[in-house]
Design a protein around this motif. Structure first.
Motif, PDB file in Angstrom:
ATOM      1  N   ALA A 134      29.747  18.269 -30.074  1.00 21.68           N
ATOM      2  CA  ALA A 134      29.501  16.878 -30.468  1.00 21.68           C
ATOM      3  C   ALA A 134      28.021  16.583 -30.719  1.00 21.68           C
ATOM      4  N   LEU A 135      27.172  17.602 -30.690  1.00 25.04           N
ATOM      5  CA  LEU A 135      25.736  17.377 -30.786  1.00 25.04           C
ATOM      6  C   LEU A 135      25.223  17.590 -32.210  1.00 25.04           C
ATOM      7  N   ASP A 136      24.143  16.910 -32.545  1.00 24.27           N
ATOM      8  CA  ASP A 136      23.470  17.146 -33.816  1.00 24.27           C
ATOM      9  C   ASP A 136      22.975  18.581 -33.877  1.00 24.27           C
ATOM     10  N   VAL A 137      22.780  19.067 -35.110  1.00 31.48           N
ATOM     11  CA  VAL A 137      22.455  20.475 -35.287  1.00 31.48           C
ATOM     12  C   VAL A 137      21.132  20.843 -34.630  1.00 31.48           C
ATOM     13  N   THR A 138      20.132  19.933 -34.662  1.00 31.93           N
ATOM     14  CA  THR A 138      18.856  20.251 -34.032  1.00 31.93           C
ATOM     15  C   THR A 138      18.977  20.223 -32.508  1.00 31.93           C
ATOM     16  N   LEU A 151      25.259  11.608 -46.938  1.00 32.10           N
ATOM     17  CA  LEU A 151      24.186  11.109 -46.085  1.00 32.10           C
ATOM     18  C   LEU A 151      24.131  11.992 -44.854  1.00 32.10           C
ATOM     19  N   VAL A 152      22.984  12.613 -44.605  1.00 31.45           N
ATOM     20  CA  VAL A 152      22.868  13.518 -43.462  1.00 31.45           C
ATOM     21  C   VAL A 152      21.705  13.083 -42.583  1.00 31.45           C
ATOM     22  N   GLY A 153      21.772  13.502 -41.337  1.00 30.47           N
ATOM     23  CA  GLY A 153      20.738  13.177 -40.364  1.00 30.47           C
ATOM     24  C   GLY A 153      21.332  13.178 -38.979  1.00 30.47           C
ATOM     25  N   GLU A 154      20.465  13.064 -37.981  1.00 30.39           N
ATOM     26  CA  GLU A 154      20.923  13.109 -36.602  1.00 30.39           C
ATOM     27  C   GLU A 154      21.507  11.772 -36.170  1.00 30.39           C
ATOM     28  N   ILE A 180      29.493  11.324 -44.813  1.00 30.33           N
ATOM     29  CA  ILE A 180      28.495  11.177 -43.755  1.00 30.33           C
ATOM     30  C   ILE A 180      28.686  12.284 -42.737  1.00 30.33           C
ATOM     31  N   SER A 181      27.617  13.034 -42.459  1.00 33.44           N
ATOM     32  CA  SER A 181      27.761  14.172 -41.549  1.00 33.44           C
ATOM     33  C   SER A 181      26.401  14.588 -41.014  1.00 33.44           C
ATOM     34  N   HIS A 182      26.435  15.292 -39.863  1.00 31.72           N
ATOM     35  CA  HIS A 182      25.220  15.945 -39.376  1.00 31.72           C
ATOM     36  C   HIS A 182      25.329  17.463 -39.527  1.00 31.72           C
ATOM     37  N   ARG A 214      13.749  21.346 -41.067  1.00 35.98           N
ATOM     38  CA  ARG A 214      14.155  21.570 -39.682  1.00 35.98           C
ATOM     39  C   ARG A 214      15.665  21.499 -39.543  1.00 35.98           C
ATOM     40  N   LEU A 215      16.315  20.555 -40.229  1.00 33.90           N
ATOM     41  CA  LEU A 215      17.766  20.459 -40.177  1.00 33.90           C
ATOM     42  C   LEU A 215      18.414  21.733 -40.711  1.00 33.90           C
ATOM     43  N   ILE A 216      17.897  22.240 -41.816  1.00 33.46           N
ATOM     44  CA  ILE A 216      18.489  23.434 -42.431  1.00 33.46           C
ATOM     45  C   ILE A 216      18.249  24.664 -41.559  1.00 33.46           C
ATOM     46  N   GLU A 217      17.038  24.787 -41.020  1.00 29.24           N
ATOM     47  CA  GLU A 217      16.712  25.942 -40.181  1.00 29.24           C
ATOM     48  C   GLU A 217      17.548  25.983 -38.906  1.00 29.24           C
ATOM     49  N   ALA A 218      17.992  24.810 -38.438  1.00 31.84           N
ATOM     50  CA  ALA A 218      18.715  24.748 -37.173  1.00 31.84           C
ATOM     51  C   ALA A 218      20.183  25.134 -37.307  1.00 31.84           C
ATOM     52  N   VAL A 219      20.699  25.276 -38.521  1.00 28.49           N
ATOM     53  CA  VAL A 219      22.114  25.598 -38.707  1.00 28.49           C
ATOM     54  C   VAL A 219      22.388  27.013 -38.195  1.00 28.49           C
ATOM     55  N   PRO A 220      23.356  27.186 -37.266  1.00 28.14           N
ATOM     56  CA  PRO A 220      23.696  28.534 -36.798  1.00 28.14           C
ATOM     57  C   PRO A 220      24.258  29.377 -37.948  1.00 28.14           C
ATOM     58  N   VAL A 221      23.777  30.576 -38.071  1.00 27.46           N
ATOM     59  CA  VAL A 221      24.218  31.478 -39.140  1.00 27.46           C
ATOM     60  C   VAL A 221      25.296  32.400 -38.593  1.00 27.46           C
ATOM     61  N   PRO A 222      26.484  32.447 -39.195  1.00 32.90           N
ATOM     62  CA  PRO A 222      27.566  33.302 -38.687  1.00 32.90           C
ATOM     63  C   PRO A 222      27.343  34.775 -39.011  1.00 32.90           C
TER      64      PRO A 222
END
Length: 608
Positions: free
Chosen positions: A208-212, A341-344, A505-507, A547-555
């Motif tokens: 349930a947490l934002d990506v960062t 629309l994206v953001g924390e 709308i998403s994070h 920062r948002l893009i860098e924080a995405v977990p890479v599978p």
């Protein structure tokens, strides 16, 4: 919010898949575990013949969709199965040499929280709302160690510092509702690790947490494991998190283990067909499908919109401050496109959505289907609902549990006086077929469907009036990855068929990159970057976007994140005294419609 020093950069550390030293004895052994629930028809198996071991310093990820048996396994290890309906019907669970399945509850209480601890998915429901954070941490410590209140409080303060919670002395005196979701999760981690348990079970701790914030929590778990040697069982359906954190992976389905392997082998050479399907469904950055150009005609315009909520104080209840939820936001949405629309959390995404459907007052101009919202009376706003609909994050909360799904899909047609009973029934049957359900399910109730099916029902209901615009507010964030993929495919298909536009709308940046045409990035109520998907993801210009893009977990367990400074402290407050406000940004076109903020509401993010 500030950036940590170069000495605190992360991402270059070794992957945790190295695991424990060979030959190390297991700290936890699960042997042939079977769990069943008592029903009117007899015992129904929930977990069947599950076996695995866990060693000190190892992270074992248990992955799978909802209902696969992940969480019920964790509850069995903790001795928290709800009696008498659910019980262990076979096998043993050993913590070192101690057989947990043979212990009475009084003995289990001395172990639970001390030698073995658990972090639950939703910290707000796990923390006591009437006790301060300090009182809850001290209570957990004193339940297992004979220390004074003062010593327990000092230990609690140390625990909050260990999880890098800002202003820990202040947090001790706060209540759970006064903290953000990420802060509450850090408190849960501090409570779980305060007694340095041998085993830590983390059940969907970042879903349930934002990506960062998710990245910070995962980094924190890794750092604490390195310092304490705690063995971790991480339960998740996010295969990107699995790739980043796991030493070894167990994949479960329908209560049974379908595959177990070291993380690198599982991702490179999965043996089970279900594992391959699970990995194929994971959204990945850079794999968004190329889309045809959308029409230039906008179905919605948002021009210089401001939403502020007053905060009153004093005996006379005068407004002393405002929450600046949305500040001078402008964009348009074109027919047949998906605008994201994206953001924390707290950046203003959902507030804009509520303003667009008339649920919160606003300044500025909002136009939908050629109608200006502020010019409409009650009848006009009702008519506007035919042109704009919403799909919410939690479909169970959005559906009436006392109405059949057929009645709920037909309800908008009834409200607007469209058609007769026969034509409405035919329309409902057609919509159910389009979202992958059958007409004979019209008489069922929401609780008789899975989460993914309920979200399909909500989409069918939103389409019943054939609107120009559908607002999808975090509509797939709570779904399993395979269900999420099916719902996203459904949205694309329906968009092609009906020409409907989506405000998505998403994070979750990976999901956004896969479904959007254009993207706007929000921070502290303002848009800091906006453009085509290829511009924002392929050439991000604002430091917050990067920062948002860098924080995405890479599978991909072979992926090594580039070093990046950690954020420390807190996001600046959106609350300002009357007459003052945040720094206003102005978007500048750097080419091809790619807009970037010229004034920065977060100067600390620009540093470095």
């Amino acid at each position: 919010m500030t950036l940590a020093s170069d000495a605190e950069t992360t991402g270059a550390e070794a992957h945790p898949g190295a695991g424990p030293a060979p030959g190390q004895p297991p700290v936890l052994s699960v042997e042939g575990l079977s769990i069943s629930v008592r029903t009117e028809a007899g015992l129904k198996p929930l977990v069947n013949d599950l076996s695995f071991t866990l060693r000190r310093g190892e992270t074992l990820c248990i992955a799978g969709e909802s209902g696969s048996g992940k969480s019920i396994t964790a509850l069995a290890i903790m001795g928290l199965l709800p009696p008498p309906a659910v019980r262990i019907t076979g096998g043993r669970i050993r913590l070192g040499e101690t057989d947990l399945t043979a212990l009475p509850e009084a003995r289990m209480r001395t172990i639970r929280g001390d030698r073995i601890a658990m972090i639950f998915q939703e910290p707000m429901t796990s923390l006591n709302p009437v006790l301060t954070i300090g009182a809850q941490l001290a209570e957990a410590i004193r339940a297992h160690e004979p220390v004074s209140r003062g010593a327990a409080r000092a230990r609690a303060l140390d625990a909050l510092r260990a999880v890098r919670l800002s202003q820990p002395e202040h947090r001790l005196n706060q209540y759970p509702h006064e903290l953000s979701g990420g802060m509450r999760q850090r408190v849960m981690i501090a409570m779980a690790l305060a007694l340095r348990p041998e085993v830590l079970i983390a059940d969907e701790p970042t879903t349930a947490l934002d990506v960062t914030v998710q990245r910070e929590v995962l980094d924190l778990l890794r750092d604490l494991q390195r310092d304490t040697g705690t063995a971790i069982i991480l339960i998740t359906h996010d295969m990107g998190v699995v790739a980043e954190m796991a030493s070894r992976v167990i994949v479960m389905r329908h209560g049974a283990m379908v595959e177990q392997a070291p993380v690198h082998r599982l991702f490179s050479r999965p043996e089970a067909e279900y594992t391959r399907q699970l990995l194929a469904a994971v959204p990945r950055l850079g794999q968004g499908a190329t889309r045809e150009a959308v029409a230039d005609r906008p179905v919605a315009r948002v021009e210089d919109v401001v939403v502020r909520f007053p905060l009153k104080a004093g005996l006379l209840g005068r407004t002393t401050h405002h929450v600046h939820a949305v500040e001078h936001v402008s964009f348009d949405i074109r027919k047949g496109e998906t605008f994201a629309l994206v953001g924390e959390s707290g950046c203003g995404k959902s507030t804009i959505a509520k303003a667009m459907v008339g649920l919160v007052p606003h300044e500025g101009r909002i136009e939908v289907a050629g109608k200006v919202l502020s010019d409409l009376d009650g009848a006009g706003r009702k008519d506007l609902r035919r042109h704009i609909q919403m799909v919410f994050q939690d479909p169970m909360a959005a559906l009436d549990p006392r109405m059949t799904i057929g009645d709920q899909i037909a309800e908008p047609l009834v409200i607007h006086g469209i058609g007769d009973t026969e034509s409405r029934s035919a329309r409902v049957a057609d919509l159910l077929a389009r979202v992958g359900l059958s007409a004979d399910q019209m008489t069922r109730y929401p609780h008789e469907f899975s989460g993914g099916q309920r979200q399909r029902i909500c989409i069918a209901r939103a389409l019943s009036l054939q609107p120009d615009l559908i607002i999808a507010d975090e509509s797939v964030s709570a779904l399993d990855v395979s269900v999420q993929a099916r719902v996203l495919d459904l949205l694309r298909t329906l968009q092609r068929e009906f020409g409907v536009a989506f405000l998505f709308i998403s994070h979750d940046m990976a999901v956004v990159e896969n479904i959007s045409d254009r993207v706007a990035v929000m921070y502290l109520g303002q848009i800091v970057e906006m453009g085509l998907r290829s511009q924002v993801f392929g050439n991000p210009q604002h430091p917050y976007t990067r920062r948002l893009i860098e924080a995405v977990p890479v599978p991909d367990p072979a992926h090594v994140r580039p070093p990046s400074p950690r954020l420390t402290g807190e996001v600046p407050s959106p609350v300002h005294a009357v007459g003052s406000g945040p720094v206003r940004v102005r978007l500048v076109d750097i080419g091809g419609g790619h807009m970037v903020a010229s004034g920065d509401p977060a100067p600390a993010l620009s540093a470095g």
